[in-house]
Design a protein around this motif. Structure first.
Motif, PDB file in Angstrom:
ATOM      1  N   ALA A   1       0.928  -1.131   0.161  1.00 11.87           N
ATOM      2  CA  ALA A   1       0.088  -0.433   0.406  1.00 11.87           C
ATOM      3  C   ALA A   1       0.952   1.376  -0.337  1.00 11.87           C
ATOM      4  O   ALA A   1       1.693   0.921   0.508  1.00 11.87           O
ATOM      5  CB  ALA A   1      -0.913  -0.081   1.228  1.00 11.87           C
ATOM      6  N   TRP A   2       0.259   2.314  -0.711  1.00 17.50           N
ATOM      7  CA  TRP A   2       1.152   3.703  -0.779  1.00 17.50           C
ATOM      8  C   TRP A   2       0.354   4.818  -0.617  1.00 17.50           C
ATOM      9  O   TRP A   2      -0.513   4.813  -0.498  1.00 17.50           O
ATOM     10  CB  TRP A   2       1.642   3.116  -2.652  1.00 17.50           C
ATOM     11  N   LEU A   3       0.967   5.871   0.132  1.00 18.98           N
ATOM     12  CA  LEU A   3       0.534   6.938   0.102  1.00 18.98           C
ATOM     13  C   LEU A   3       0.926   8.131  -0.232  1.00 18.98           C
ATOM     14  O   LEU A   3       2.308   8.458  -0.066  1.00 18.98           O
ATOM     15  CB  LEU A   3       0.713   7.407   1.510  1.00 18.98           C
ATOM     16  N   TYR A   4      -0.066   8.869  -1.602  1.00 18.65           N
ATOM     17  CA  TYR A   4       1.186   9.830  -2.146  1.00 18.65           C
ATOM     18  C   TYR A   4       0.407  11.369  -0.279  1.00 18.65           C
ATOM     19  O   TYR A   4      -0.603  11.111  -0.663  1.00 18.65           O
ATOM     20  CB  TYR A   4      -0.170  10.304  -3.069  1.00 18.65           C
ATOM     21  N   GLN A   5       1.209  11.813  -0.722  1.00 18.34           N
ATOM     22  CA  GLN A   5       0.137  13.667  -0.337  1.00 18.34           C
ATOM     23  C   GLN A   5       0.709  14.583  -0.975  1.00 18.34           C
ATOM     24  O   GLN A   5       2.568  15.152  -1.415  1.00 18.34           O
ATOM     25  CB  GLN A   5       1.242  13.209   1.544  1.00 18.34           C
ATOM     26  N   THR A   6       0.015  15.513  -0.236  1.00 17.41           N
ATOM     27  CA  THR A   6       0.814  16.714  -0.985  1.00 17.41           C
ATOM     28  C   THR A   6      -0.584  18.739   0.262  1.00 17.41           C
ATOM     29  O   THR A   6      -1.022  17.257   0.320  1.00 17.41           O
ATOM     30  CB  THR A   6       0.436  17.362  -2.235  1.00 17.41           C
ATOM     31  N   ALA A   7       0.286  19.364  -0.575  1.00 17.68           N
ATOM     32  CA  ALA A   7      -0.857  19.895   0.788  1.00 17.68           C
ATOM     33  C   ALA A   7      -0.936  21.358  -0.579  1.00 17.68           C
ATOM     34  O   ALA A   7      -1.162  21.782  -1.424  1.00 17.68           O
ATOM     35  CB  ALA A   7      -0.193  21.477   0.907  1.00 17.68           C
ATOM     36  N   VAL A   8      -2.517  21.469  -0.649  1.00 16.86           N
ATOM     37  CA  VAL A   8      -3.736  22.230  -1.751  1.00 16.86           C
ATOM     38  C   VAL A   8      -3.499  23.563  -0.718  1.00 16.86           C
ATOM     39  O   VAL A   8      -4.084  23.613  -0.058  1.00 16.86           O
ATOM     40  CB  VAL A   8      -4.649  21.460  -2.038  1.00 16.86           C
ATOM     41  N   THR A   9      -3.408  24.692  -1.354  1.00 20.89           N
ATOM     42  CA  THR A   9      -3.225  25.965  -1.174  1.00 20.89           C
ATOM     43  C   THR A   9      -4.540  27.025  -1.996  1.00 20.89           C
ATOM     44  O   THR A   9      -4.231  27.188  -2.889  1.00 20.89           O
ATOM     45  CB  THR A   9      -2.441  27.275  -1.059  1.00 20.89           C
ATOM     46  N   ALA A  10      -5.399  27.306  -1.602  1.00 19.50           N
ATOM     47  CA  ALA A  10      -6.671  27.593  -2.297  1.00 19.50           C
ATOM     48  C   ALA A  10      -7.452  28.102  -1.552  1.00 19.50           C
ATOM     49  O   ALA A  10      -7.920  28.339  -0.024  1.00 19.50           O
ATOM     50  CB  ALA A  10      -7.552  27.131  -3.121  1.00 19.50           C
ATOM     51  N   GLU A  11      -8.057  29.771  -2.100  1.00 17.46           N
ATOM     52  CA  GLU A  11      -9.202  30.580  -2.252  1.00 17.46           C
ATOM     53  C   GLU A  11     -10.236  29.827  -1.358  1.00 17.46           C
ATOM     54  O   GLU A  11     -10.486  29.234  -2.099  1.00 17.46           O
ATOM     55  CB  GLU A  11      -9.036  32.006  -2.377  1.00 17.46           C
ATOM     56  N   PRO A  12     -10.670  30.172  -0.335  1.00 14.84           N
ATOM     57  CA  PRO A  12     -12.263  29.801  -0.290  1.00 14.84           C
ATOM     58  C   PRO A  12     -13.249  30.925  -1.047  1.00 14.84           C
ATOM     59  O   PRO A  12     -12.915  30.900  -1.694  1.00 14.84           O
ATOM     60  CB  PRO A  12     -12.548  30.578   1.393  1.00 14.84           C
ATOM     61  N   ALA A  13     -14.042  29.612  -1.234  1.00 15.71           N
ATOM     62  CA  ALA A  13     -15.455  29.510  -2.263  1.00 15.71           C
ATOM     63  C   ALA A  13     -15.656  30.583  -2.262  1.00 15.71           C
ATOM     64  O   ALA A  13     -16.465  31.238  -0.864  1.00 15.71           O
ATOM     65  CB  ALA A  13     -15.919  28.337  -2.947  1.00 15.71           C
TER      66      ALA A  13
END
Length: 819
Positions: A65-77
């Motif tokens: 099993a594998w885990l991909y990770q990142t972070a998302v920075t986005a303005e609120p909708a």
């Protein structure tokens, strides 16, 4: 619509399973799109699975099993804004989590996924992760619920919607990839978006007026305006407008294009493409847009019953097409390494061999947009299998919904492409149900018939009625498979595998199929590809490394039996390598010549196969490194627009061009020593797109000394030869040829001269320069004749190209007859 790719900043690490400790401890930079295999290769944590015995050393991958990770920075909708997290493809059993909350789970690599994340965005970095669990373990558990169903290999690939050959095949490795294998992005939109666009381009009955029907489906946000929408469609300088009323989510626009540029398959005309734009508007404000290219053409399938059974002929713009085809498997088992250049190079190798159709086999994938784009531009017709192959498939949930969802998505995606000529229900599944002892194992359980006979036809009638559909390859459409066998050569499509598996390539002469969509013969890869993939000490038929790169059951035994029917089986490995490659080339030429020589009863030949996905002994004519085997040259000659051959004492002239073939053929019976024994001049007059069979006199085609004579026909630069005995009974001179070399533009010219009849003269120049390319192979020379081969190469030691293991012929393999 604002789209933002999320391809940067990803890492991957092990999340469970039997992962080696040194790898389990690593956090690895991840390329997205990509797979774990390619990331670990880039990090030098695993050996190349294509080399030596490394594939076997990586079986632990199957249950990891594998885990991909990142972070998302986005303005609120904003209050009226939707924000979707979109994955075009996840391979395969995935759990998507954003900010610690699960968004969803997936189990299908053949479709995309969309998650509404508007409520989760804050402007700050939010963790995004995708965990991939073992597709093998998922399939094993699911089949306990839905019931195990027959398949040809141990892994239950038919219980999960993943590329079937991921789990190994009789030409492919068992690697079972995992990863974010297609693009991922955020989409911000207001009011509505284009959920699906289906441009269907055809020609009217006059053959000059183009007809574009564009079906548009929209998704409304449910936020803010829910009123009337408009759509603008533009093609070839003409515009149509469509209104989608309040509350509606779909509409259709139609545009007529007089004197439309007509798209033709390669060899029949040009391939003009027209840009299509579709813009979704709300009160004049653009919300979303779609672009594609279409070609105006009409494709039908003639399955008219006749005195034999029923025809199977593709017709494009009213012109019946003899399909000169190749089966296509994934070009690289590690799919994400492929780009447009790789696709273009492989398709060019097909068109250079006079191919006009590629069949995308059902154990692979719905191919990338790049593949279809290149085929559109080159005029290569595409036969698209739905990805179900060689197995029984459950018609129950959850498999059923997944198969129908992926089919709907991909039929929609592929509608613009003029190259796409035919949809096929699957590979060998109907045949398997009848012949492979499935019925006792199924004991009445579903096996896929509903997909082939009901679901796929209904889906295409709804989404794409402009293309023909075939329920399975092979199959005999319109007939109960228990009454008319699915592999009956009088109907539909046939696969011919008895020749390879149990008989000889001459076994093809026993059948006259209406359309042969699979047949082939094995050979090892080119010498340089073999040298790159296994160690020199493993150059042995029985070495573990060589056998790991021979996936067919009893494959080497079949190679040896096939050679033994025509030639002595060499003991020396290098001679054996040449003998098996030569036999593959001859098998290719024999089978294709038989099929083409019986047009119009037979109207299609799709050789198994064009390409390999790694270095392996297989049926491919181009090996896993993209190098042409001798069989590729036999294919090119056999698929030439005009073909000359002998059959049953007659000369067969195939004219697959738009002009009549008129000329005079010189037919000679010649001794190996060059002595002219008999000759005749015969008129060749074959109408366009026709086959001519020209009778020859008995004294011309009857040998006085079968061991020392050859029958030769020449016309318009084409040559056909016929020997009166098998090679092991022929009095070949093993020293019949000499060669000389001269510098030439881009490389060298090598002239080979024969002092006695020399059969299948070939230059295996890759043994010297792996990057070299020779212009021809398999040339027959009469005594006193010469042929100049042109070699593209930057090699600086030209004399190496004259080595006797480079300059080869059938003569050096055969034992001269006594006397």
């Amino acid at each position: 619509m604002i789209r933002t790719d999320l391809h940067a900043g990803w890492t991957v690490r092990a999340a469970g399973g039997p992962v080696p400790e040194d790898i389990a401890a690593e956090l690895v930079p991840a390329t997205v799109p990509g797979t774990v295999h390619t990331d670990l290769l880039d990090a030098e944590l695993i050996p190349d699975p294509y080399l030596g015995e490394n594939e076997a050393a990586l079986v632990w991958f199957h249950r990891a099993a594998w885990l991909y990770q990142t972070a998302v920075t986005a303005e609120p909708a904003a209050a009226d804004e939707r924000v979707d997290l979109v994955f075009d493809g996840l391979d395969t059993v995935a759990t998507v989590t954003l900010g610690g909350e699960e968004l969803g789970r997936t189990a299908n690599m053949h479709r995309g996924y969309r998650f509404d994340v508007r409520e989760r965005l804050t402007g700050a970095a939010i963790p995004l992760s995708v965990r991939f669990d073992s597709a093998l373990e998922y399939a094993e558990e699911l089949q306990k619920v839905i019931g195990e169903r027959p398949r040809p290999y141990p892994h239950p690939f038919n219980a999960v919607r993943k590329m079937a050959c991921s789990f190994g095949w009789d030409w492919g490795p068992d690697l079972q990839t995992a990863g974010i294998w297609k693009p991922v992005r955020l989409e911000r939109w207001r009011v509505a978006r284009l959920a699906a666009v289906r441009p269907l381009a055809t020609l009217d009955a006059d053959g000059r007026t183009g007809r574009l029907i564009v079906h548009v489906d929209v998704e409304r946000s449910g936020l803010g305006s829910a009123g009337e929408l408009s759509v603008e469609v533009v093609v070839a300088g003409r515009t149509a407008h469509l209104t989608i009323a309040t509350g509606d989510t779909s509409g259709t626009a139609e545009i007529s294009v007089p004197e439309a540029p007509v798209w033709w398959p390669i060899g029949y005309g040009e391939q003009p493409l027209a840009d299509v734009s579709v813009v979704l508007l709300d009160d004049g404000v653009e919300l979303d847009a779609y672009t594609a290219r279409v070609g105006f053409r009409t494709i039908t399938l003639d399955e008219t019953p006749d005195e034999i059974g029923s025809a199977f002929t593709l017709i494009v713009n009213g012109q019946p097409i003899f399909v000169r085809g190749l089966n296509w498997i994934p070009e690289d088992h590690l799919l994400t390494r492929l780009d447009r250049d790789a696709y273009a190079a492989s398709i060019e190798r097909a068109t250079d061999a006079n191919t006009n159709l590629l069949r995308i086999w059902g154990g692979g994938i719905y191919e990338s947009d790049d593949f279809y784009d290149v085929c559109d531009e080159r005029g290569v017709l595409v036969w698209q299998d739905f990805p179900l192959a060689c197995a029984a498939y459950s018609e129950e949930e959850p498999i059923r919904s997944e198969i129908l969802a992926e089919a709907r998505e991909n039929v929609t995606r592929l509608t613009p492409h003029p190259s796409l000529a035919l949809w096929n229900g699957g590979n060998e599944n109907i045949w398997g149900h009848e012949d492979w002892d499935w019925k006792p194992a199924l004991n009445g359980a579903s096996w896929g018939a509903k997909y082939y006979y009901e679901d796929f036809p209904a889906l295409l009638a709804e989404l794409d009625p402009t293309r023909p559909y075939h329920p399975g390859s092979p199959s005999s459409p319109g007939h109960d498979p228990e009454v008319v066998h699915p592999n009956d050569d009088r109907y539909g499509t046939r696969h011919e595998w008895e020749a390879w598996n149990r008989e000889d390539y001459t076994y093809h002469a026993n059948f006259l199929p209406r359309f042969c969509s699979e047949f082939g013969w094995q050979a090892p890869p080119t010498w340089s590809t073999l040298r790159e993939s296994i160690a020199q000490e493993d150059f042995d038929q029985e070495s573990p490394a060589f056998l790991l790169h021979q996936k067919a059951a009893g494959g080497n035994d079949k190679l040896n039996v096939g050679v033994a029917r025509h030639l002595p089986v060499p003991v020396d490995f290098e001679d054996w390598h040449w003998a098996t490659q030569l036999n593959q080339a001859r098998a290719t030429a024999y089978a294709i010549g038989h099929l083409r020589g019986h047009a119009p009863r037979t109207m299609g030949s799709i050789l198994w196969q064009l390409n390999d996905c790694w270095p392996v002994t297989s049926w491919a004519v181009v090996d896993g490194a993209g190098r042409r085997k001798p069989a590729w040259y036999a294919l090119r000659r056999s698929y030439a627009p005009r073909l000359l051959s002998f059959r049953d004492g007659a000369l067969v002239a195939v004219n697959d061009t738009s002009s009549p073939w008129r000329g005079t053929a010189r037919v000679r019976r010649v001794g190996f020593d060059g002595l002219l024994l008999d000759s005749d001049v015969v008129a060749v007059e074959v109408p366009a797109y026709s086959v001519g069979v020209i009778a020859l006199t008995d004294h011309l085609v009857t040998a006085g000394d079968p061991a020392r004579e050859v029958l030769v026909a020449d016309i318009d630069g084409l040559r056909a030869t016929h020997l009166f005995a098998e090679d092991f009974d022929l009095a070949y001179d093993p020293g019949a040829v000499s060669a000389s070399i001269e510098p030439a533009e881009g490389g060298y010219s090598i002239t080979v001269t024969a002092t006695s009849f020399a059969r299948d003269v070939t230059l295996l120049t890759d043994k010297v320069d792996p990057d070299s390319l020779v212009d021809d192979m398999l040339v027959d020379l009469l005594a006193g004749e010469s042929h100049t081969f042109h070699v593209r190469s930057g090699w600086t030691l030209p004399e190496a190209f004259l080595d006797p293991y480079v300059v080869r012929s059938a003569n050096v393999l055969a034992v001269p007859a006594e006397g």
